[in-house]
Design an enzyme around this catalytic site. Structure first.
Site, PDB file in Angstrom:
ATOM      1  N   ASP A 249       0.884  -1.167   0.000  1.00  0.00           N
ATOM      2  CA  ASP A 249       0.000   0.000   0.000  1.00  0.00           C
ATOM      3  C   ASP A 249       0.922   1.218   0.000  1.00  0.00           C
ATOM      4  OD1 ASP A 249      -2.205   1.724   0.245  1.00  0.00           O
ATOM      5  OD2 ASP A 249      -2.134   1.638   2.426  1.00  0.00           O
TER       6      ASP A 249
ATOM      7  N   ASP B 260      -2.626   1.013   7.004  1.00  0.00           N
ATOM      8  CA  ASP B 260      -1.757   0.797   5.833  1.00  0.00           C
ATOM      9  C   ASP B 260      -1.312  -0.663   5.748  1.00  0.00           C
ATOM     10  OD1 ASP B 260      -1.256   3.797   5.142  1.00  0.00           O
ATOM     11  OD2 ASP B 260      -0.709   3.630   7.251  1.00  0.00           O
TER      12      ASP B 260
ATOM     13  N   GLU C 250      -1.023  -1.484  -4.945  1.00  0.00           N
ATOM     14  CA  GLU C 250      -2.232  -0.692  -5.136  1.00  0.00           C
ATOM     15  C   GLU C 250      -2.027   0.287  -6.281  1.00  0.00           C
ATOM     16  OE1 GLU C 250      -5.160   0.969  -1.987  1.00  0.00           O
ATOM     17  OE2 GLU C 250      -3.739   2.580  -2.445  1.00  0.00           O
TER      18      GLU C 250
END
Length: 176
Positions: A16, A150, A76
């Site tokens: 992430d 996160d 991501e």
């Protein structure tokens, strides 16, 4: 079942990306069963120069790659609102050095949109951070929710990378 019939072990590194905090999660999959190996964050100094910050991210991600030797990285996809173009540009720097770390290590990168990850994990493409943490906790049979968010997001991205197949290989097949 003979050892020749066993599915190979896949180690997926979920990321992430963030300029301040980059979450990561390493999960092994033997068949469909996930096993958490490690999860954490790579932080950069908020008051440091952009060059220093992206170097910290690159170095931190490279260390995780070298330590755990994943077979694939699930990352991501960049997402931004039209009212925050600066945020998208800064995130692009983080994603760029993360992709560079993967390329230098010979690891394929699969890219996943945040709404797709949320849909796979919860059935809702607009799931909250708390819903995602609970979904990851349940999927990995953890005793507590992964924190910070996160880390939960990175683990969800890794899980998504497993469930959606070989990432960019899958994209190549579906784009024909």
């Amino acid at each position: 079942m003979s050892s020749g019939d066993a599915k190979p072990l896949r180690r997926i590194l979920g990321i992430d990306p963030g300029l301040n905090t980059t979450g990561y999660g390493v999960i092994d999959f033997e068949g469909v069963k996930p096993r958490l190996i490690e999860a954490g964050v790579v932080r950069s100094k908020a008051k440091a120069s952009i060059e220093s910050r992206i170097d910290e991210i690159y170095t931190g991600v490279l260390e995780v790659i070298e330590l755990h030797r994943p077979t694939i990285m699930a990352l991501e996809q960049l997402f931004s609102h039209y009212d925050r173009p600066r945020t998208a540009i800064l995130m692009g720097h983080a994603r760029g050095v993360i992709c560079l770390a993967a390329a230098k290590s010979g690891i394929e990168v699969a890219h996943f949109e945040p709404t797709k990850v949320k849909k796979v994990m919860t059935g809702n493409g607009r799931a909250s951070k708390a819903q995602m943490q609970l979904a990851v906790k349940a999927h990995l049979h953890l005793s507590t929710v992964p924190e910070p968010a996160d880390v939960a997001d990175a683990l969800a991205i890794a899980i998504c990378g497993h469930h959606l197949g070989q990432g960019s290989m899958m994209e190549k097949l579906t784009s024909r």
